[in-house]
Scaffold this motif. Sequence first.
Motif, PDB file in Angstrom:
ATOM      1  N   UNK A  56      20.566  20.976  -0.527  1.00 35.27           N
ATOM      2  CA  UNK A  56      21.260  19.987   0.297  1.00 35.27           C
ATOM      3  C   UNK A  56      20.576  19.690   1.621  1.00 35.27           C
ATOM      4  N   UNK A  57      19.733  20.575   2.087  1.00 32.33           N
ATOM      5  CA  UNK A  57      19.090  20.380   3.391  1.00 32.33           C
ATOM      6  C   UNK A  57      17.660  19.877   3.270  1.00 32.33           C
ATOM      7  N   UNK A  58      17.219  19.597   2.056  1.00 33.07           N
ATOM      8  CA  UNK A  58      15.830  19.197   1.863  1.00 33.07           C
ATOM      9  C   UNK A  58      15.580  17.817   2.480  1.00 33.07           C
ATOM     10  N   UNK A  59      14.489  17.738   3.217  1.00 34.25           N
ATOM     11  CA  UNK A  59      14.085  16.486   3.860  1.00 34.25           C
ATOM     12  C   UNK A  59      12.817  15.935   3.240  1.00 34.25           C
ATOM     13  N   UNK A  60      11.976  16.820   2.702  1.00 35.87           N
ATOM     14  CA  UNK A  60      10.702  16.421   2.098  1.00 35.87           C
ATOM     15  C   UNK A  60      10.557  17.097   0.737  1.00 35.87           C
ATOM     16  N   UNK A  61      10.280  16.303  -0.276  1.00 37.11           N
ATOM     17  CA  UNK A  61       9.968  16.811  -1.608  1.00 37.11           C
ATOM     18  C   UNK A  61       8.688  16.131  -2.045  1.00 37.11           C
ATOM     19  N   UNK A  62       7.600  16.897  -2.133  1.00 36.37           N
ATOM     20  CA  UNK A  62       6.307  16.324  -2.493  1.00 36.37           C
ATOM     21  C   UNK A  62       5.757  17.065  -3.698  1.00 36.37           C
ATOM     22  N   UNK A  63       5.748  16.383  -4.828  1.00 38.34           N
ATOM     23  CA  UNK A  63       5.234  16.933  -6.087  1.00 38.34           C
ATOM     24  C   UNK A  63       4.078  16.088  -6.593  1.00 38.34           C
ATOM     25  N   UNK A  64       3.432  15.372  -5.707  1.00 41.86           N
ATOM     26  CA  UNK A  64       2.389  14.433  -6.097  1.00 41.86           C
ATOM     27  C   UNK A  64       1.156  15.149  -6.645  1.00 41.86           C
ATOM     28  N   UNK A  65       0.400  14.431  -7.427  1.00 46.14           N
ATOM     29  CA  UNK A  65      -0.867  14.906  -8.014  1.00 46.14           C
ATOM     30  C   UNK A  65      -0.706  16.144  -8.890  1.00 46.14           C
ATOM     31  N   UNK A  66       0.349  16.175  -9.668  1.00 40.21           N
ATOM     32  CA  UNK A  66       0.543  17.258 -10.618  1.00 40.21           C
ATOM     33  C   UNK A  66       0.370  16.709 -11.969  1.00 40.21           C
TER      34      UNK A  66
END
Length: 66
Positions: A56-66
């Motif tokens: 609930x507190x996540x501000x950034x989710x970066x899963x790029x280039x996988x």
Amino acid sequence: AKGAEWTDGTNWQNEYKSYCDWTGVTCDNNTNQVTKLNLTNNGLSGRLSTSIGNLHSIEVLDLSDN
């Protein structure tokens, strides 16, 4: 075996480490809530679990280039 086949899975398999110490995880110092999950270019594959919605507190989710 989560983390074993990743490019960098440091501490993800260490049961004695806090999730805040896992590579790519950033937590708020006061609440210990995950605020950032950065697992870019880490050899991840598959579907994203719906449990991601529990962060609930996540501000950034970066899963790029996988």
